[in-house]
Design a protein around this motif. Structure first.
Motif, PDB file in Angstrom:
ATOM      1  N   TRP A  33       0.825  -1.210   0.000  1.00  0.00           N
ATOM      2  CA  TRP A  33       0.000   0.000   0.000  1.00  0.00           C
ATOM      3  C   TRP A  33       0.861   1.263   0.000  1.00  0.00           C
ATOM      4  O   TRP A  33       0.540   2.247  -0.664  1.00  0.00           O
ATOM      5  N   GLU A  34       1.954   1.220   0.742  1.00  0.00           N
ATOM      6  CA  GLU A  34       2.836   2.398   0.757  1.00  0.00           C
ATOM      7  C   GLU A  34       3.415   2.658  -0.628  1.00  0.00           C
ATOM      8  O   GLU A  34       3.460   3.800  -1.092  1.00  0.00           O
ATOM      9  N   LYS A  35       3.838   1.599  -1.272  1.00  0.00           N
ATOM     10  CA  LYS A  35       4.366   1.755  -2.638  1.00  0.00           C
ATOM     11  C   LYS A  35       3.288   2.280  -3.583  1.00  0.00           C
ATOM     12  O   LYS A  35       3.540   3.180  -4.394  1.00  0.00           O
ATOM     13  N   LEU A  36       2.119   1.702  -3.486  1.00  0.00           N
ATOM     14  CA  LEU A  36       1.029   2.124  -4.373  1.00  0.00           C
ATOM     15  C   LEU A  36       0.666   3.588  -4.123  1.00  0.00           C
ATOM     16  O   LEU A  36       0.508   4.368  -5.067  1.00  0.00           O
ATOM     17  N   ARG A  37       0.574   3.943  -2.845  1.00  0.00           N
ATOM     18  CA  ARG A  37       0.203   5.335  -2.529  1.00  0.00           C
ATOM     19  C   ARG A  37       1.262   6.308  -3.060  1.00  0.00           C
ATOM     20  O   ARG A  37       0.944   7.413  -3.499  1.00  0.00           O
ATOM     21  N   GLU A  38       2.511   5.875  -3.033  1.00  0.00           N
ATOM     22  CA  GLU A  38       3.569   6.751  -3.533  1.00  0.00           C
ATOM     23  C   GLU A  38       3.442   6.955  -5.053  1.00  0.00           C
ATOM     24  O   GLU A  38       3.568   8.082  -5.551  1.00  0.00           O
ATOM     25  N   VAL A  39       3.169   5.874  -5.762  1.00  0.00           N
ATOM     26  CA  VAL A  39       2.962   5.987  -7.220  1.00  0.00           C
ATOM     27  C   VAL A  39       1.775   6.905  -7.512  1.00  0.00           C
ATOM     28  O   VAL A  39       1.851   7.781  -8.381  1.00  0.00           O
ATOM     29  N   VAL A  40       0.729   6.713  -6.772  1.00  0.00           N
ATOM     30  CA  VAL A  40      -0.488   7.511  -6.988  1.00  0.00           C
ATOM     31  C   VAL A  40      -0.242   8.981  -6.644  1.00  0.00           C
ATOM     32  O   VAL A  40      -0.695   9.886  -7.346  1.00  0.00           O
ATOM     33  N   LYS A  41       0.529   9.198  -5.578  1.00  0.00           N
ATOM     34  CA  LYS A  41       0.842  10.576  -5.157  1.00  0.00           C
ATOM     35  C   LYS A  41       1.663  11.305  -6.225  1.00  0.00           C
ATOM     36  O   LYS A  41       1.440  12.487  -6.514  1.00  0.00           O
TER      37      LYS A  41
ATOM     38  N   PHE B 157      -4.368   9.754 -10.641  1.00  0.00           N
ATOM     39  CA  PHE B 157      -5.120   8.728  -9.914  1.00  0.00           C
ATOM     40  C   PHE B 157      -5.519   9.160  -8.510  1.00  0.00           C
ATOM     41  O   PHE B 157      -4.905  10.058  -7.934  1.00  0.00           O
ATOM     42  N   THR B 158      -6.527   8.496  -8.001  1.00  0.00           N
ATOM     43  CA  THR B 158      -6.942   8.711  -6.614  1.00  0.00           C
ATOM     44  C   THR B 158      -7.081   7.358  -5.912  1.00  0.00           C
ATOM     45  O   THR B 158      -7.298   6.330  -6.562  1.00  0.00           O
ATOM     46  N   LEU B 159      -6.970   7.398  -4.603  1.00  0.00           N
ATOM     47  CA  LEU B 159      -7.200   6.208  -3.769  1.00  0.00           C
ATOM     48  C   LEU B 159      -8.023   6.645  -2.561  1.00  0.00           C
ATOM     49  O   LEU B 159      -7.877   7.786  -2.101  1.00  0.00           O
ATOM     50  N   PRO B 160      -8.872   5.762  -2.034  1.00  0.00           N
ATOM     51  CA  PRO B 160      -9.615   6.136  -0.818  1.00  0.00           C
ATOM     52  C   PRO B 160      -8.642   6.319   0.350  1.00  0.00           C
ATOM     53  O   PRO B 160      -7.574   5.703   0.367  1.00  0.00           O
ATOM     54  N   LYS B 161      -9.028   7.151   1.300  1.00  0.00           N
ATOM     55  CA  LYS B 161      -8.255   7.256   2.557  1.00  0.00           C
ATOM     56  C   LYS B 161      -9.029   6.512   3.633  1.00  0.00           C
ATOM     57  O   LYS B 161     -10.254   6.550   3.676  1.00  0.00           O
ATOM     58  N   TYR B 162      -8.316   5.814   4.495  1.00  0.00           N
ATOM     59  CA  TYR B 162      -8.972   5.054   5.560  1.00  0.00           C
ATOM     60  C   TYR B 162      -8.564   5.619   6.904  1.00  0.00           C
ATOM     61  O   TYR B 162      -7.377   5.852   7.139  1.00  0.00           O
TER      62      TYR B 162
ATOM     63  N   TYR C 220      -5.360  -1.821   5.212  1.00  0.00           N
ATOM     64  CA  TYR C 220      -4.656  -2.162   3.978  1.00  0.00           C
ATOM     65  C   TYR C 220      -5.504  -3.169   3.203  1.00  0.00           C
ATOM     66  O   TYR C 220      -5.248  -4.374   3.242  1.00  0.00           O
ATOM     67  N   PRO C 221      -6.512  -2.683   2.495  1.00  0.00           N
ATOM     68  CA  PRO C 221      -7.465  -3.604   1.876  1.00  0.00           C
ATOM     69  C   PRO C 221      -6.864  -4.545   0.828  1.00  0.00           C
ATOM     70  O   PRO C 221      -5.817  -4.250   0.254  1.00  0.00           O
ATOM     71  N   ALA C 222      -7.546  -5.630   0.601  1.00  0.00           N
ATOM     72  CA  ALA C 222      -7.112  -6.642  -0.362  1.00  0.00           C
ATOM     73  C   ALA C 222      -7.272  -6.173  -1.803  1.00  0.00           C
ATOM     74  O   ALA C 222      -6.678  -6.745  -2.718  1.00  0.00           O
ATOM     75  N   PHE C 223      -8.098  -5.144  -2.007  1.00  0.00           N
ATOM     76  CA  PHE C 223      -8.229  -4.549  -3.333  1.00  0.00           C
ATOM     77  C   PHE C 223      -7.954  -3.059  -3.238  1.00  0.00           C
ATOM     78  O   PHE C 223      -8.273  -2.427  -2.227  1.00  0.00           O
ATOM     79  N   ALA C 224      -7.371  -2.515  -4.302  1.00  0.00           N
ATOM     80  CA  ALA C 224      -7.238  -1.062  -4.396  1.00  0.00           C
ATOM     81  C   ALA C 224      -8.365  -0.560  -5.291  1.00  0.00           C
ATOM     82  O   ALA C 224      -8.620  -1.117  -6.364  1.00  0.00           O
ATOM     83  N   TRP C 225      -9.038   0.462  -4.805  1.00  0.00           N
ATOM     84  CA  TRP C 225     -10.146   1.060  -5.557  1.00  0.00           C
ATOM     85  C   TRP C 225      -9.586   2.356  -6.155  1.00  0.00           C
ATOM     86  O   TRP C 225      -9.535   3.388  -5.488  1.00  0.00           O
ATOM     87  N   ILE C 226      -9.111   2.215  -7.359  1.00  0.00           N
ATOM     88  CA  ILE C 226      -8.383   3.319  -7.996  1.00  0.00           C
ATOM     89  C   ILE C 226      -9.344   4.162  -8.828  1.00  0.00           C
ATOM     90  O   ILE C 226     -10.144   3.620  -9.604  1.00  0.00           O
ATOM     91  N   GLY C 227      -9.272   5.456  -8.652  1.00  0.00           N
ATOM     92  CA  GLY C 227     -10.079   6.384  -9.451  1.00  0.00           C
ATOM     93  C   GLY C 227      -9.182   7.297 -10.274  1.00  0.00           C
ATOM     94  O   GLY C 227      -7.960   7.319 -10.082  1.00  0.00           O
ATOM     95  N   THR C 228      -9.779   8.018 -11.210  1.00  0.00           N
ATOM     96  CA  THR C 228      -9.016   9.045 -11.952  1.00  0.00           C
ATOM     97  C   THR C 228      -9.724  10.378 -11.781  1.00  0.00           C
ATOM     98  O   THR C 228     -10.930  10.425 -11.547  1.00  0.00           O
ATOM     99  N   LYS C 229      -8.959  11.444 -11.942  1.00  0.00           N
ATOM    100  CA  LYS C 229      -9.549  12.781 -11.867  1.00  0.00           C
ATOM    101  C   LYS C 229     -10.096  13.209 -13.221  1.00  0.00           C
ATOM    102  O   LYS C 229     -10.768  14.224 -13.337  1.00  0.00           O
ATOM    103  N   GLU C 230      -9.770  12.445 -14.229  1.00  0.00           N
ATOM    104  CA  GLU C 230     -10.182  12.848 -15.581  1.00  0.00           C
ATOM    105  C   GLU C 230     -11.356  11.995 -16.068  1.00  0.00           C
ATOM    106  O   GLU C 230     -11.618  10.925 -15.543  1.00  0.00           O
ATOM    107  N   GLU C 231     -12.034  12.503 -17.080  1.00  0.00           N
ATOM    108  CA  GLU C 231     -13.131  11.752 -17.685  1.00  0.00           C
ATOM    109  C   GLU C 231     -12.533  10.707 -18.618  1.00  0.00           C
ATOM    110  O   GLU C 231     -12.125  11.013 -19.749  1.00  0.00           O
TER     111      GLU C 231
END
Lengths: 382, 382
Positions: free
Chosen positions: B281-289, B294-299, B314-325
């Motif tokens: 999750w730390e690695k993923l959040r860093e890439v997303v940051k 991209f966006t990720l939920p905050k817990y 640290y969920p078993a799935f990442a729910w990834i969003g985008t800021k763009e259409e």
């Protein structure tokens, strides 16, 4: 009077014995004698993924099970496996529902009628009604079926409950909407002569009834049509996301040994199974013969390609009838023998289905009680 | 920029990686290190019967599995097991359907509405629609549900796909016809703080997501009401005549070891799992940051009764969003990353679900590709 072996389990003489289910514990003794040959060892990190073979249509089928299935059918000669898809299921129970689902979803009109010639496997009724699907509808006895439109005929051969050899009875050869599922759970040489290599469109088999490993819940379908196989796989994915890998690799090991030893005079499971079944059927027929009350079906001898000689049938269930107007399932229940009512199989109160695959001591207690029923009856009559 | 570990599997750099399914192969390494402690050995004559314990309501449940389940919930403190029936299933997939079936068959009016708050586990849609049952009807997003009559709300907490903590959202406390199924597949300490001992009416758990043994297809339900438990058992009997015994005894062994070692600092699977998930999750959040795309939920942090300290999720799935259409699932597919479309989960094209439980090398390739997507995007924009 037939000499009945005394049950070793004295305590059992007063307990209820359940021959309603076909729990095939009769074969435990055979497997106990095989020693370590069929033992499987599974380590903590084995078989963790959902996937077995991502390149195969049925991606949750373990490759070694597919190989063992092909080897065994090849060695026994009871079914064609070439140019077919193998779909593994949580028992043939799940596969039968997958097949009905697949054929219905591909049919032109719904609900599709589902029929089986009486007497039929009572579980078919439950399987096709319990979810109240709008895709198919149980229409009962195939002998009386005359509805127009799509239909699926379930053909069980040898038949459960009565052991007869079956073909389709609703014959509409020109109808594209006529589909058949062949349930060959009992088409193995310990139960019936192997007279031909079956090559129908959808053929169901189950590990339980071949070797007695009911607890593993492993069945397989041999399916000609790719679209049907795909739909069956889709059903199993949504129903249970595949099938236990532990059971699959154990079944693979046991079926492989079965194939390798099936022609051996000393090690063949089918020789052992046939002898055991023959012995049980002879005892049962003797009890029935000495009674004037009960009836059993007669089966014609036929040439068995596997054993290379003419042989009788020794079905996994006895389809017992009475000559009198009585509710046989209740009569047996009074003797503490649980059996399946003929009515549940689309037949009548005068018939019951009794498992022939119980442990030996249970089978002997059953024979004693059946013999006594006759005696009690005689006493009543005088 | 975040340093990404190079994938050891060079060949993979060009291949499609599938993070659509939640295949939990991430844990293989842990189990490899346990050696023989969880190895099971099954002999040819073991586990042959359909029956495990004829005196228990769920007669196909192996006793040692029932014991292990109780021990584990006791040790982890995530669910009450006393005064409940345990029903075993072929994964929690089969159990969820068994529970919907059971509640529907006991409901006053049918079809019973089935709902879940979006974003929801997409498989719920398939599970409640594929057989076209007349007993229940999928009605989609619970947030928008306003139909009268019987309904079942599926509550997944932590939620699949987005990892949030969930409660019921359709609250009709005075309605006898309001039923809830709690899916606690991910309510384990490696994924989320254990904040309370759950004691709801129907609670579902699955072996797959705790330890990663997805191939075993073992799930269990803790059920308060006897009639509901009975109906669930009836469903499983008709659906598959019980559940693989091999999988059950293997799950029993592994869950027992899990319970025995869960408080150990060196051997605890949950410690290992939490560290691994934290790291990912730390690695993923860093890439997303580092991306602006991209966006990720905050817990929120919460006090975990199991670990005795305040912890993140640290969920078993990442729910990834985008800021763009954009259609994110297609964007990822172009980068050879398969993910689950947000639309399938009742959400939108701008979200996808990505498994965090792949093998390490696959996860690292995913991060590389995600990081590159951002870079490619930047290049396009300039």
């Amino acid at each position: 009077m037939v000499k009945l072996e005394n049950s070793k389990n004295i305590a059992m003489s007063d307990s209820i014995i359940n021959l309603d289910h076909g729990d095939p514990t009769a074969y435990e003794d055979f497997w106990r004698k095989t020693g370590d040959r069929c033992t499987v060892t599974i380590r903590a990190w084995d078989l963790m993924s959902y996937f077995s073979d991502v390149n195969y249509l049925c991606w949750f089928l373990e490759r070694e099970l597919a190989e063992a299935i092909k080897e065994l059918h090849g060695a026994v000669g009871n079914a064609a496996t070439e140019d077919r898809y193998i779909v593994v299921g949580t028992g043939s129970t799940q596969l039968c529902q997958a097949a009905v689902h697949a054929l219905s979803s591909l049919a032109g009109t719904q609900p599709v009628s589902v029929v089986a010639a009486a007497p039929y496997y009572s579980t078919y009724v439950e399987e096709t009604t319990y979810v109240r699907s709008g895709m198919y509808k149980w229409e009962g006895d195939a002998w009386r079926f005359d509805k127009k439109g799509s239909y699926i005929e379930l053909v069980t051969s040898p038949n459960n409950p009565d052991g007869t050899i079956r073909e389709t009875v609703v014959n509409r050869p020109d109808d594209d909407e006529a589909k058949v599922i062949h349930d060959y759970a009992y088409y193995w040489p310990h139960y019936t002569p192997i007279t031909r290599r079956q090559d129908n469109d959808i053929m169901l088999f189950t590990f339980s009834k071949i070797t007695g490993h009911a607890g593993s819940r492993i069945g397989w379908a041999l399916v000609k049509d790719k679209e049907v196989a795909k739909k069956m796989v889709e059903y199993i994915i949504v129903n249970s996301i595949g099938v236990s890998k532990e059971s699959q690799i154990r079944a693979a090991k046991i079926l492989k040994v079965l194939a390798e030893t099936c022609k051996s005079e000393t090690e063949s499971f089918f020789e052992y199974g046939r002898e055991m079944m023959k012995n049980r059927w002879e005892k049962l027929r003797e009890v029935v013969k000495e009674s004037d009350v009960f009836t059993l079906p007669k089966y014609p001898e036929a040439y068995c390609n596997f054993f290379g000689k003419s042989l009788e049938s020794y079905p996994a269930f006895a389809w017992i009838g009475t000559k009198e107007e009585t509710d046989l399932v209740s009569d047996l229940r009074r003797q503490k023998v649980m059996s399946r009512a003929g009515e549940r199989c689309g037949s009548d109160k005068k018939h019951v289905r009794v498992s022939m695959l119980s442990r030996e001591d249970v089978f002997n207690v059953f024979l004693e009680r059946l013999a006594n029923m006759k005696l009690n009856k005689s006493i009543d009559e005088h």
